[in-house]
Design a protein around this motif. Structure first.
Motif, PDB file in Angstrom:
ATOM      1  N   ALA A   1      -3.953   4.131  -0.482  1.00 41.80           N
ATOM      2  CA  ALA A   1      -4.492   2.997  -1.233  1.00 41.80           C
ATOM      3  C   ALA A   1      -3.751   1.727  -0.843  1.00 41.80           C
ATOM      4  O   ALA A   1      -2.576   1.781  -0.476  1.00 41.80           O
ATOM      5  N   THR A   2      -4.455   0.608  -0.916  1.00 39.46           N
ATOM      6  CA  THR A   2      -3.836  -0.690  -0.675  1.00 39.46           C
ATOM      7  C   THR A   2      -4.244  -1.664  -1.771  1.00 39.46           C
ATOM      8  O   THR A   2      -5.263  -1.474  -2.452  1.00 39.46           O
TER       9      THR A   2
ATOM     10  N   VAL B   1       5.136  -2.195  -6.434  1.00 36.51           N
ATOM     11  CA  VAL B   1       3.799  -1.601  -6.392  1.00 36.51           C
ATOM     12  C   VAL B   1       3.894  -0.182  -6.939  1.00 36.51           C
ATOM     13  O   VAL B   1       4.923   0.495  -6.782  1.00 36.51           O
ATOM     14  N   TYR B   2       2.838   0.240  -7.625  1.00 40.24           N
ATOM     15  CA  TYR B   2       2.807   1.542  -8.274  1.00 40.24           C
ATOM     16  C   TYR B   2       1.628   2.352  -7.757  1.00 40.24           C
ATOM     17  O   TYR B   2       0.615   1.806  -7.310  1.00 40.24           O
ATOM     18  N   LEU B   3       1.759   3.666  -7.858  1.00 40.64           N
ATOM     19  CA  LEU B   3       0.635   4.560  -7.578  1.00 40.64           C
ATOM     20  C   LEU B   3       0.596   5.603  -8.685  1.00 40.64           C
ATOM     21  O   LEU B   3       1.483   6.455  -8.772  1.00 40.64           O
TER      22      LEU B   3
ATOM     23  N   ARG C   1       0.188  -3.454  -9.061  1.00 40.15           N
ATOM     24  CA  ARG C   1       1.407  -4.147  -8.656  1.00 40.15           C
ATOM     25  C   ARG C   1       1.849  -5.103  -9.743  1.00 40.15           C
ATOM     26  O   ARG C   1       1.040  -5.596 -10.529  1.00 40.15           O
TER      27      ARG C   1
ATOM     28  N   TYR D   1      -9.223   2.358  -1.571  1.00 41.79           N
ATOM     29  CA  TYR D   1      -8.743   3.732  -1.689  1.00 41.79           C
ATOM     30  C   TYR D   1      -9.354   4.621  -0.618  1.00 41.79           C
ATOM     31  O   TYR D   1     -10.497   4.432  -0.193  1.00 41.79           O
TER      32      TYR D   1
ATOM     33  N   THR E   1      -8.299  -3.892  -4.451  1.00 44.97           N
ATOM     34  CA  THR E   1      -7.818  -2.563  -4.096  1.00 44.97           C
ATOM     35  C   THR E   1      -8.771  -1.850  -3.131  1.00 44.97           C
ATOM     36  O   THR E   1      -9.963  -2.159  -3.070  1.00 44.97           O
TER      37      THR E   1
ATOM     38  N   CYS F   1       5.624   3.880   1.052  1.00 46.55           N
ATOM     39  CA  CYS F   1       5.228   2.552   0.601  1.00 46.55           C
ATOM     40  C   CYS F   1       5.232   1.595   1.794  1.00 46.55           C
ATOM     41  O   CYS F   1       6.074   1.721   2.703  1.00 46.55           O
TER      42      CYS F   1
ATOM     43  N   ILE G   1      -3.814   2.278  -7.826  1.00 41.09           N
ATOM     44  CA  ILE G   1      -2.732   1.437  -7.317  1.00 41.09           C
ATOM     45  C   ILE G   1      -2.692   0.151  -8.118  1.00 41.09           C
ATOM     46  O   ILE G   1      -3.734  -0.395  -8.501  1.00 41.09           O
TER      47      ILE G   1
ATOM     48  N   GLY H   1       0.811  -1.215   0.000  1.00 35.32           N
ATOM     49  CA  GLY H   1       0.000   0.000   0.000  1.00 35.32           C
ATOM     50  C   GLY H   1       0.837   1.254   0.000  1.00 35.32           C
ATOM     51  O   GLY H   1       2.066   1.219   0.091  1.00 35.32           O
ATOM     52  N   TRP H   2       0.128   2.352  -0.160  1.00 29.86           N
ATOM     53  CA  TRP H   2       0.718   3.678  -0.090  1.00 29.86           C
ATOM     54  C   TRP H   2       0.012   4.474   0.996  1.00 29.86           C
ATOM     55  O   TRP H   2      -1.215   4.438   1.104  1.00 29.86           O
TER      56      TRP H   2
END
Length: 127
Positions: free
Chosen positions: A52-53, A81-83, A74, A62, A60, A98, A72, A38-39
């Motif tokens: 977000a996870t 993982v990306y955002l 991955r 948010y 997901t 992260c 988000i 997550g972020w």
């Protein structure tokens, strides 16, 4: 040891876009499974908040403040993982962290569950 390395932060104008990345790596031992990632973000004087996870299966979640603007995702093969952040607002300005829950060890039978945090990357949204 396990570490999460973040990249992609910076300065962007309101309405613009940025993409954050976070890659997990182990200097020694192995990451046997990468579970929820997550972020989170934090501004000075406030508590860290969830952005977000994403689960290992791709489910997901948010924060209401970013729904419809952030995505988000991955790549399990790359342990990353990306955002994707679109339609950025000044209130999105924060240090983004992260987070990952993973199973780590030298051998699978003695691996342990860990929660790991990245070092943080600054996102500034300003004209």
């Amino acid at each position: 040891q396990v570490q999460l390395v973040e990249s992609g932060g910076g300065l962007e104008q309101p309405g613009g876009s940025l993409r954050l990345s976070c890659a997990a790596s182990a200097a020694s031992g192995s990451i046997f499974s990468l579970n929820a990632m997550g972020w989170y973000r934090q501004v000075p004087g406030k508590e860290r908040e969830l952005v977000a996870t994403i689960t290992s299966g791709g489910e997901t979640n948010y924060a209401d403040s970013v729904k419809g603007r952030f995505t988000i995702s991955r790549d399990n093969a790359k342990e990353t993982v990306y955002l994707e952040m679109n339609s950025l607002k000044p209130e999105d300005t924060a240090v983004y962290y992260c987070n990952a829950n993973l199973k780590y060890g030298t051998y699978y039978w003695d691996a342990r569950n860990l929660e790991v945090w990245g070092q943080g990357t600054l996102v500034t949204v300003s004209s």
